[in-house]
Design an enzyme around this catalytic site. Structure first.
Site, PDB file in Angstrom:
ATOM      1  N   ASP A   1      -9.596  -5.764  -4.526  1.00 18.52           N
ATOM      2  CA  ASP A   1      -9.031  -4.625  -3.793  1.00 18.52           C
ATOM      3  C   ASP A   1      -9.871  -3.384  -4.066  1.00 18.52           C
ATOM      4  O   ASP A   1      -9.984  -2.926  -5.202  1.00 18.52           O
ATOM      5  CB  ASP A   1      -7.585  -4.395  -4.247  1.00 18.52           C
ATOM      6  CG  ASP A   1      -6.818  -3.461  -3.327  1.00 18.52           C
ATOM      7  OD1 ASP A   1      -7.452  -2.583  -2.713  1.00 18.52           O
ATOM      8  OD2 ASP A   1      -5.592  -3.605  -3.234  1.00 18.52           O
TER       9      ASP A   1
ATOM     10  N   SER B   1       0.837  -1.193   0.000  1.00 18.01           N
ATOM     11  CA  SER B   1       0.000   0.000   0.000  1.00 18.01           C
ATOM     12  C   SER B   1       0.882   1.257   0.000  1.00 18.01           C
ATOM     13  O   SER B   1       1.704   1.431  -0.889  1.00 18.01           O
ATOM     14  CB  SER B   1      -0.954  -0.053   1.202  1.00 18.01           C
ATOM     15  OG  SER B   1      -1.985   0.885   1.089  1.00 18.01           O
TER      16      SER B   1
ATOM     17  N   HIS C   1      -7.308  -5.947  -0.241  1.00 19.39           N
ATOM     18  CA  HIS C   1      -6.131  -5.082  -0.222  1.00 19.39           C
ATOM     19  C   HIS C   1      -4.926  -5.697   0.488  1.00 19.39           C
ATOM     20  O   HIS C   1      -3.811  -5.220   0.311  1.00 19.39           O
ATOM     21  CB  HIS C   1      -6.505  -3.758   0.454  1.00 19.39           C
ATOM     22  CG  HIS C   1      -5.468  -2.688   0.329  1.00 19.39           C
ATOM     23  ND1 HIS C   1      -4.966  -2.262  -0.885  1.00 19.39           N
ATOM     24  CD2 HIS C   1      -4.825  -1.945   1.276  1.00 19.39           C
ATOM     25  CE1 HIS C   1      -4.081  -1.301  -0.697  1.00 19.39           C
ATOM     26  NE2 HIS C   1      -3.969  -1.101   0.608  1.00 19.39           N
TER      27      HIS C   1
END
Length: 241
Positions: free
Chosen positions: A193, A67, A221
């Site tokens: 995601d 991320s 995610h």
């Protein structure tokens, strides 16, 4: 590899989020600048965080970023190629927020709402953001629970650092850096995601020279938490290849 892999965490969390992966793949998971007592650069961007991290690495190693940590890892590989031997981008987007010519980001208003709520109750806002990371994927409730247990295990991140991180996610556009990456690269993404749509992962795999895409269609995610066996297998294959 000549050095242990380095694992970089996402917004609002810390290196402890990688504990399950580290049990299978030995490595180090430092806290990003601003977290865990680490100094926060005045200019809080993926590139400034990458520059700060580069100063802590004495040799080239594998870097695994998730991320926001993936954005830092991407910047590190592009700006400091002597520090990154292999690159793994997990649930990563070069531009977190959608903008003209970039449909693979989060709607700007969603991030703006999080930023506004951060000033009212940052703990609740952070926990809500964690829930969004797991929505739509397998084992969503279980993964959300594990993230909530992890998030405050090393103390509470400063509200100013969280706000700066949201600014990074809102403003940074790292697409120009992708063609500059020269190391072997694996892009790991979940087909469900909702924070970084799968199109962002496909774009990275297409624009980083020689990159490969590992896609789990049912993951959200955080595939390293929702599908740990699959993730570790892909990671080991890549690092040992």
């Amino acid at each position: 590899m000549s050095a242990l892999p380095v694992f970089l965490h996402g917004w609002g969390l810390h290196g402890g989020v990688w504990s399950e992966t580290l049990a299978a793949v030995p490595g180090v998971a430092p806290d990003l600048p601003g977290y865990g007592g680490m100094p926060r650069p005045a200019d809080y961007s993926a590139e400034s965080l990458a520059d700060a991290l580069a100063g802590t690495l004495d040799k080239a190693t594998a870097v695994v970023g998730w991320s926001m940590g993936g954005m830092v890892a991407l910047a590190l590989a592009a700006r400091h190629p002597d520090k990154v031997a292999r690159l793994v981008l997990v649930g990563t987007s070069p531009a977190f927020v959608s903008r003209p010519g970039w449909p693979y980001g989060l709607a700007p208003q969603i991030l703006a709402d999080f930023a506004q709520a951060l000033g009212d109750d940052y703990r609740a806002t952070l926990l809500r953001f964690l829930s969004l990371q797991t929505r739509g994927g397998d084992a969503a409730r279980e993964v959300t629970s594990r993230l909530r247990q992890t998030v405050f295990s090393r103390g509470e991140p400063a509200a100013a650092v969280l706000a700066a991180g949201l600014g990074l996610l809102r403003d940074d556009d790292l697409r120009p850096l992708a063609p500059r990456v020269r190391c072997h690269t694996l892009v790991v993404h979940g087909g469900r995601d909702m924070l970084c749509p799968v199109g962002a992962g496909r774009w990275l795999a297409q624009h980083i020279p020689g990159a490969c895409l590992a896609l789990h269609e049912r993951a959200a995610h955080a595939p390293f938490l929702s599908h740990p066996v699959w993730f570790v297998e892909r990671l080991k294959e890549f690092l040992d290849g």
